[in-house]
Design a protein around this motif. Sequence first.
Motif, PDB file in Angstrom:
ATOM      1  N   ARG A  30      -6.192  -5.615  42.546  1.00  0.00           N
ATOM      2  CA  ARG A  30      -5.876  -4.628  43.579  1.00  0.00           C
ATOM      3  C   ARG A  30      -6.971  -3.566  43.665  1.00  0.00           C
ATOM      4  O   ARG A  30      -7.379  -3.165  44.752  1.00  0.00           O
ATOM      5  N   ALA A  31      -7.473  -3.140  42.512  1.00  0.00           N
ATOM      6  CA  ALA A  31      -8.567  -2.161  42.507  1.00  0.00           C
ATOM      7  C   ALA A  31      -9.808  -2.746  43.177  1.00  0.00           C
ATOM      8  O   ALA A  31     -10.480  -2.062  43.956  1.00  0.00           O
ATOM      9  N   ARG A  34      -9.141  -2.792  46.902  1.00  0.00           N
ATOM     10  CA  ARG A  34      -9.194  -1.423  47.442  1.00  0.00           C
ATOM     11  C   ARG A  34     -10.645  -0.972  47.598  1.00  0.00           C
ATOM     12  O   ARG A  34     -11.017  -0.373  48.602  1.00  0.00           O
ATOM     13  N   ASN A  35     -11.489  -1.282  46.626  1.00  0.00           N
ATOM     14  CA  ASN A  35     -12.876  -0.823  46.638  1.00  0.00           C
ATOM     15  C   ASN A  35     -13.792  -1.644  47.531  1.00  0.00           C
ATOM     16  O   ASN A  35     -14.818  -1.128  47.979  1.00  0.00           O
ATOM     17  N   ALA A  38     -10.686  -3.148  51.579  1.00  0.00           N
ATOM     18  CA  ALA A  38      -9.735  -2.348  52.354  1.00  0.00           C
ATOM     19  C   ALA A  38     -10.350  -1.685  53.581  1.00  0.00           C
ATOM     20  O   ALA A  38      -9.625  -1.254  54.472  1.00  0.00           O
ATOM     21  N   ILE A  43      -4.573  -4.392  52.552  1.00  0.00           N
ATOM     22  CA  ILE A  43      -4.476  -5.044  51.247  1.00  0.00           C
ATOM     23  C   ILE A  43      -3.098  -4.925  50.622  1.00  0.00           C
ATOM     24  O   ILE A  43      -2.832  -5.549  49.603  1.00  0.00           O
ATOM     25  N   GLY A  44      -2.216  -4.150  51.235  1.00  0.00           N
ATOM     26  CA  GLY A  44      -0.886  -3.940  50.669  1.00  0.00           C
ATOM     27  C   GLY A  44       0.180  -4.814  51.310  1.00  0.00           C
ATOM     28  O   GLY A  44      -0.100  -5.707  52.105  1.00  0.00           O
TER      29      GLY A  44
END
Length: 105
Positions: A30-31, A34-35, A38, A43-44
Motif C-alpha cells: 500500500r505504501a 501510495r508513493n 496514486a 488505490i483504496g
Amino acid sequence: MQRSAFCTLILFLSLTDPSYAGSTPEQRGRAYARNNCARCHAIGRTGDSPFKPAPPFRTLHLHYPIETLGEALAEGIVTGHPAMPQFELAPAEINDLLSYLKSLE
C-alpha cells in the motif's frame, strides 16, 4: 555518517516508515502504491482514479488474475492506460504490491 547517527536513523525509520521492519507485505504494498501509483490510480477501496483512464486498483482483479501480474511488474509494464510510464519493480516490491492488490479483491 557516524555509526551511532546511522543506527539512530535506522531506528527512526523502522518506527515511522511502514516500508521498514514490523510492517506486513500488504502494508508495504500500500505504501508503494501510495508513493508511486496514486497520482493516477485510485488505490483504496473507494474513490475515482485522479486520471480517468487509469483503472482503480480495486477493479484490477476483474480484468486480470492478480497472481499473473508479477511477471509484468518484473519486466516493466509497457501497456496500461495511455499515459502510464514504463517501470520495473524489484522482487520484494512485486510481492508487496501483489499482496496489497489481493487484499482489495
